[in-house]
Motif scaffolding. Sequence first.
Motif, short mmCIF file in Angstrom:
data_model
loop_
_atom_site.label_atom_id
_atom_site.label_comp_id
_atom_site.label_asym_id
_atom_site.label_seq_id
_atom_site.Cartn_x
_atom_site.Cartn_y
_atom_site.Cartn_z
N MET A 1 0.85 -1.17 0.00
CA MET A 1 0.00 0.00 0.00
C MET A 1 0.89 1.23 0.00
N SER A 2 0.58 2.16 -0.87
CA SER A 2 1.39 3.37 -0.98
C SER A 2 1.12 4.31 0.20
N LYS A 3 1.98 5.29 0.37
CA LYS A 3 1.80 6.28 1.44
C LYS A 3 0.50 7.06 1.24
N ASN A 4 0.20 7.36 -0.04
CA ASN A 4 -1.02 8.10 -0.34
C ASN A 4 -2.25 7.27 0.04
N GLN A 5 -2.25 5.97 -0.28
CA GLN A 5 -3.37 5.11 0.06
C GLN A 5 -3.52 4.98 1.58
N THR A 6 -2.40 4.90 2.29
CA THR A 6 -2.45 4.83 3.75
C THR A 6 -3.05 6.10 4.33
N ARG A 7 -2.66 7.24 3.78
CA ARG A 7 -3.20 8.52 4.23
C ARG A 7 -4.71 8.60 3.96
N LEU A 8 -5.13 8.17 2.77
CA LEU A 8 -6.56 8.18 2.44
C LEU A 8 -7.34 7.24 3.34
N ARG A 9 -6.79 6.06 3.60
CA ARG A 9 -7.47 5.09 4.46
C ARG A 9 -7.68 5.67 5.86
N LYS A 10 -6.67 6.35 6.39
CA LYS A 10 -6.80 6.96 7.71
C LYS A 10 -7.86 8.07 7.71
N ALA A 11 -7.91 8.83 6.63
CA ALA A 11 -8.89 9.91 6.53
C ALA A 11 -10.31 9.36 6.41
N LEU A 12 -10.46 8.22 5.74
CA LEU A 12 -11.79 7.63 5.54
C LEU A 12 -12.25 6.79 6.72
N LYS A 13 -11.35 6.37 7.57
CA LYS A 13 -11.68 5.43 8.64
C LYS A 13 -12.90 5.85 9.47
N PRO A 14 -13.04 7.10 9.88
CA PRO A 14 -14.23 7.47 10.65
C PRO A 14 -15.52 7.30 9.86
N LYS A 15 -15.46 7.46 8.55
CA LYS A 15 -16.65 7.35 7.70
C LYS A 15 -16.99 5.90 7.39
N LEU A 16 -16.03 4.99 7.53
CA LEU A 16 -16.23 3.59 7.19
C LEU A 16 -16.30 2.73 8.46
N THR A 17 -17.04 3.20 9.44
CA THR A 17 -17.13 2.46 10.69
C THR A 17 -17.82 1.12 10.48
N GLY A 18 -17.38 0.14 11.22
CA GLY A 18 -17.96 -1.19 11.13
C GLY A 18 -17.33 -2.05 10.05
N LEU A 19 -16.40 -1.50 9.29
CA LEU A 19 -15.74 -2.26 8.24
C LEU A 19 -14.34 -2.66 8.67
N THR A 20 -13.91 -3.84 8.23
CA THR A 20 -12.54 -4.26 8.50
C THR A 20 -11.70 -4.02 7.26
N ASP A 23 -12.70 -5.82 4.12
CA ASP A 23 -13.96 -5.47 3.47
C ASP A 23 -13.80 -4.53 2.28
N TYR A 24 -12.71 -3.82 2.21
CA TYR A 24 -12.51 -2.85 1.13
C TYR A 24 -11.04 -2.56 0.94
N TYR A 25 -10.74 -1.95 -0.20
CA TYR A 25 -9.40 -1.41 -0.44
C TYR A 25 -9.56 -0.14 -1.25
N LEU A 26 -8.50 0.62 -1.35
CA LEU A 26 -8.51 1.85 -2.15
C LEU A 26 -7.79 1.58 -3.46
N ASN A 27 -8.45 1.91 -4.57
CA ASN A 27 -7.79 1.70 -5.85
C ASN A 27 -6.78 2.82 -6.11
N ASP A 28 -6.16 2.77 -7.28
CA ASP A 28 -5.11 3.75 -7.61
C ASP A 28 -5.60 5.19 -7.62
N LYS A 29 -6.90 5.38 -7.85
CA LYS A 29 -7.46 6.73 -7.87
C LYS A 29 -8.00 7.16 -6.51
N GLY A 30 -7.88 6.29 -5.51
CA GLY A 30 -8.33 6.64 -4.17
C GLY A 30 -9.77 6.28 -3.87
#
Length: 71
Positions: A1-20, A23-30
Amino acid sequence: MSKNQTRLRKALKPKLTGLTEDDYYLNDKGFVVFTEKYHLRRGYCCKSGCLHCPYGFNPKQTREVPKPESK
């Protein structure tokens, strides 16, 4: 996972509650892409043409049925 994807995942985490992370991944476009595991756990097809749809829905094969004309 790239640094950008890690940053996006952290930013989305509060919005994606209840998911592990399974359950999902971020594609190249975020964009969030739900996995087959998530769809199966949800238990139904949303008919959105999801990339990992385990229910076999294909929006290209689905036809819109015209509404009957009212008189």
